[in-house]
Design a protein around this motif. Structure first.
Motif, mmCIF file in Angstrom:
data_model
loop_
_atom_site.group_PDB
_atom_site.id
_atom_site.type_symbol
_atom_site.label_atom_id
_atom_site.label_comp_id
_atom_site.label_asym_id
_atom_site.label_seq_id
_atom_site.Cartn_x
_atom_site.Cartn_y
_atom_site.Cartn_z
ATOM 1 N N CYS A 73 43.307 31.024 29.255
ATOM 2 C CA CYS A 73 43.140 29.627 29.668
ATOM 3 C C CYS A 73 41.668 29.361 29.943
ATOM 4 O O CYS A 73 40.901 30.287 30.243
ATOM 5 C CB CYS A 73 43.953 29.333 30.932
ATOM 6 S SG CYS A 73 45.738 29.311 30.690
ATOM 7 N N PHE B 265 38.755 27.240 32.191
ATOM 8 C CA PHE B 265 38.586 26.657 33.516
ATOM 9 C C PHE B 265 37.159 26.125 33.683
ATOM 10 O O PHE B 265 36.223 26.639 33.068
ATOM 11 C CB PHE B 265 38.861 27.700 34.599
ATOM 12 C CG PHE B 265 40.265 28.249 34.581
ATOM 13 C CD1 PHE B 265 41.267 27.640 35.320
ATOM 14 C CD2 PHE B 265 40.586 29.366 33.813
ATOM 15 C CE1 PHE B 265 42.558 28.138 35.301
ATOM 16 C CE2 PHE B 265 41.878 29.868 33.791
ATOM 17 C CZ PHE B 265 42.871 29.251 34.538
ATOM 18 N N SER B 266 37.027 25.120 34.544
ATOM 19 C CA SER B 266 35.715 24.547 34.829
ATOM 20 C C SER B 266 35.660 24.100 36.285
ATOM 21 O O SER B 266 36.623 23.541 36.813
ATOM 22 C CB SER B 266 35.445 23.338 33.920
ATOM 23 O OG SER B 266 34.337 22.586 34.384
ATOM 24 N N SER B 267 34.519 24.354 36.927
ATOM 25 C CA SER B 267 34.311 23.917 38.303
ATOM 26 C C SER B 267 32.882 23.409 38.442
ATOM 27 O O SER B 267 31.929 24.134 38.150
ATOM 28 C CB SER B 267 34.556 25.079 39.272
ATOM 29 O OG SER B 267 34.287 24.692 40.597
ATOM 30 N N THR C 116 32.701 34.497 32.545
ATOM 31 C CA THR C 116 32.214 33.233 33.091
ATOM 32 C C THR C 116 30.722 33.033 32.852
ATOM 33 O O THR C 116 29.968 33.994 32.681
ATOM 34 C CB THR C 116 32.507 33.157 34.609
ATOM 35 O OG1 THR C 116 32.031 31.917 35.133
ATOM 36 C CG2 THR C 116 31.835 34.290 35.366
ATOM 37 N N LEU D 279 36.045 27.864 41.161
ATOM 38 C CA LEU D 279 36.534 28.395 39.887
ATOM 39 C C LEU D 279 37.564 29.493 40.143
ATOM 40 O O LEU D 279 38.639 29.515 39.522
ATOM 41 C CB LEU D 279 35.371 28.942 39.052
ATOM 42 C CG LEU D 279 35.747 29.435 37.651
ATOM 43 C CD1 LEU D 279 35.943 28.255 36.709
ATOM 44 C CD2 LEU D 279 34.702 30.395 37.098
ATOM 45 N N VAL E 174 40.840 27.898 41.461
ATOM 46 C CA VAL E 174 41.698 27.217 40.482
ATOM 47 C C VAL E 174 42.378 28.232 39.563
ATOM 48 O O VAL E 174 43.515 28.034 39.118
ATOM 49 C CB VAL E 174 40.905 26.152 39.692
ATOM 50 C CG1 VAL E 174 39.954 26.755 38.677
ATOM 51 C CG2 VAL E 174 41.857 25.182 38.997
ATOM 52 N N ILE E 175 41.713 29.351 39.300
ATOM 53 C CA ILE E 175 42.331 30.411 38.477
ATOM 54 C C ILE E 175 43.521 31.035 39.216
ATOM 55 O O ILE E 175 44.617 31.160 38.647
ATOM 56 C CB ILE E 175 41.281 31.485 38.112
ATOM 57 C CG1 ILE E 175 40.244 30.907 37.136
ATOM 58 C CG2 ILE E 175 41.969 32.709 37.494
ATOM 59 C CD1 ILE E 175 39.053 31.821 36.888
ATOM 60 N N HIS F 174 46.389 28.545 39.392
ATOM 61 C CA HIS F 174 47.097 28.334 38.130
ATOM 62 C C HIS F 174 47.936 29.548 37.737
ATOM 63 O O HIS F 174 49.097 29.402 37.331
ATOM 64 C CB HIS F 174 46.098 28.011 37.025
ATOM 65 C CG HIS F 174 46.740 27.657 35.721
ATOM 66 N ND1 HIS F 174 47.496 26.518 35.548
ATOM 67 C CD2 HIS F 174 46.746 28.298 34.516
ATOM 68 C CE1 HIS F 174 47.943 26.467 34.298
ATOM 69 N NE2 HIS F 174 47.507 27.536 33.653
ATOM 70 N N ASP G 46 50.014 25.961 40.503
ATOM 71 C CA ASP G 46 49.134 24.790 40.660
ATOM 72 C C ASP G 46 49.506 23.923 41.859
ATOM 73 O O ASP G 46 49.286 22.709 41.856
ATOM 74 C CB ASP G 46 49.150 23.938 39.381
ATOM 75 C CG ASP G 46 48.701 24.711 38.157
ATOM 76 O OD1 ASP G 46 47.537 25.153 38.140
ATOM 77 O OD2 ASP G 46 49.515 24.894 37.240
ATOM 78 N N ALA H 163 37.382 20.980 40.135
ATOM 79 C CA ALA H 163 37.775 22.292 39.601
ATOM 80 C C ALA H 163 39.114 22.150 38.876
ATOM 81 O O ALA H 163 40.103 21.725 39.476
ATOM 82 C CB ALA H 163 37.893 23.299 40.733
ATOM 83 N N CYS I 259 41.858 23.439 35.383
ATOM 84 C CA CYS I 259 42.251 24.205 34.210
ATOM 85 C C CYS I 259 42.275 23.218 33.057
ATOM 86 O O CYS I 259 43.068 22.257 33.062
ATOM 87 C CB CYS I 259 43.622 24.835 34.417
ATOM 88 S SG CYS I 259 44.297 25.600 32.903
#
Length: 431
Positions: A51, A53-55, A146, A165, A168-169, A172, A177, A421, A423
């Motif tokens: 997956c 991810f972004s923060s 990353t 980051l 959120v990982i 998820h 979530d 933050a 997914c």
């Protein structure tokens, strides 16, 4: 999705639309960032179900030095971010490769004791995982590759972006979530307080986690009130600009700690812990006695706190009512208050070193000539960075002007992004 499917996902119309919203005109460059990271993850960890991810980093727009006394702030997430390609591994090991900081390390979720050195990324990750566990959430292993464009030591919260980051990982992969941004912020604060010995608040983590423009009232710090401001900053054709004035040579620890300490001393005069629990009227009606007990600078800093809270409220109302020029005027007032009342533009221990003051003076001259824009100190102060807001057509000219005085590579043009933050796979599926 495996790596091939993920690369195809990055080219889908809905994903490209999402990337355009995240990066405002720099979609292709950032799309390439993700593509390259997918390939590097595959080379490092093999072809797994992954997956994206972004923060983001964050900017403090107003509310300078108010959160620690349970005040109000206005903040926003920016288009610079920490991104990751990750896969759940069910091993109990968290294996992280950071391209930006040339790190490769593993943390076991079974071994989260704090190390002897209360610094570094390993300790931070251990603290975050322990935070999940302490707050009653599930933990587990994952592989992560990353990289980050969030500028270090520039007041835009590169560490909080990384923290969110990781949050959120874990959310998820192991918690369906269900965590919210307040959960994220408290976990990030726990990690910094307990594993870094850093007495941080919640502002940085909440702004990185939430996305867009948000206002936060910290009156109840355990459950701060967060409101998203539905305002299209980009439609105003203005750039948010960060100017790095350079790190000061003096030890600023005492300067930073003196601000909350002095504000709280005024509150303590009235039998309270923080300035949010007293009123400006109380201070003014007892001014002579408070000055005698706490000192004049403490009184000035407390008055800044009260007035800055009002400014945050005025700015939020101006944005809601689409009065952008009034919003800019309040930003200027915030900057003036930090300079004159809060007094965090330079340290008295090294008063001939005034990089912040020089940058603000140069910016004020530029704004006076162009008859538009606003500027203020950004973050803790005493050294570091300032913020300016200027029309897009003046941004490059301003950057050249400031870099001629302060050196190349010290001016960063940014924009407010609408997501915190996230997914990307989950977000794209909801579009």
């Amino acid at each position: 999705m495996n790596s091939k499917e993920t690369l195809a996902f990055l080219k889908e119309e809905k994903t490209e639309a999402l990337l355009e919203r995240l990066y405002k005109g720099e979609r292709e460059k950032n799309q390439k960032r993700y593509q390259e990271l997918v390939e590097k993850f595959k080379q490092t960890f093999g072809d797994k179900d992954i997956c994206l991810f972004s923060s983001p980093g964050r900017t403090e727009i107003s509310g300078n030095h108010t959160d620690h006394n349970h005040g109000k702030v206005l903040a926003g997430s920016i288009n610079l971010d920490c991104i990751g390609v990750a896969a759940k591994n069910n091993t109990g090991l968290i294996h992280i490769v950071s391209e930006t900081f040339s790190q490769d390390f593993t943390v076991s979720v079974q071994e989260l004791e704090r190390g002897e050195r209360h610094v570094g990324t390993v300790e931070l990750v251990k603290g975050l995982v322990k935070g999940f566990q302490s707050f009653g959430f599930q933990i587990g292993g994952f592989d992560l590759y990353t990289s980050s464009t969030v500028i270090s030591a520039a007041g835009v919260s590169s560490s909080a972006a990384f923290e969110m980051l990781i949050c959120v990982i874990l959310n998820h992969f192991y918690n369906e979530d269900r965590l919210n941004i307040v959960n994220y912020a408290h976990i990030g604060q726990f990690a910094e307080n307990q594993y870094w010995d850093k007495a941080s608040g919640l502002l940085d983590q909440m702004a990185c986690a939430a996305g867009g423009l948000i206002t936060i009232d910290f009156k109840n710090p355990k459950e701060p009130e967060v409101e998203k401001i539905a305002f299209d900053f980009g439609a105003q054709k203005h750039k948010l600009i960060i100017v790095n004035t350079g790190k000061g040579h003096a030890d600023l620890s005492e300067d930073y700690s003196s601000v909350p300490k002095e504000m709280k001393s005024v509150a303590a005069y009235f039998g309270k812990e923080v300035c949010a629990d007293i009123t400006e009227k109380q201070v003014l009606e007892n001014l002579a006695a408070v000055r005698e007990a706490c000192g004049d600078r403490a009184v000035m800093r407390a008055l800044h706190f009260f007035e800055e809270n009002k400014r945050v409220e005025a700015e939020v109302l101006a944005l809601k009512e689409n009065r952008f020029n009034d919003f800019l005027s309040e930003i200027t007032e915030s900057g003036n208050s930090s300079w004159k009342w809060l007094q965090n533009c330079f340290t008295n221990h090294s008063y001939q070193e005034q990089g912040i003051s020089i940058a603000l003076a140069l910016t004020e001259l530029f704004i006076k000539e162009k008859k538009c824009g606003a500027c203020r100190i950004h973050g803790g102060g005493f050294a570091g960075v300032i913020m300016a807001m200027l029309p897009e057509e003046l941004a490059d000219e301003y950057a050249d002007y400031m870099e001629a005085a302060l050196g190349k590579g010290n001016v960063y043009l940014m924009s407010i992004r609408p997501y915190g933050a996230v997914c990307l796979n989950l977000l794209a599926s909801e579009m």
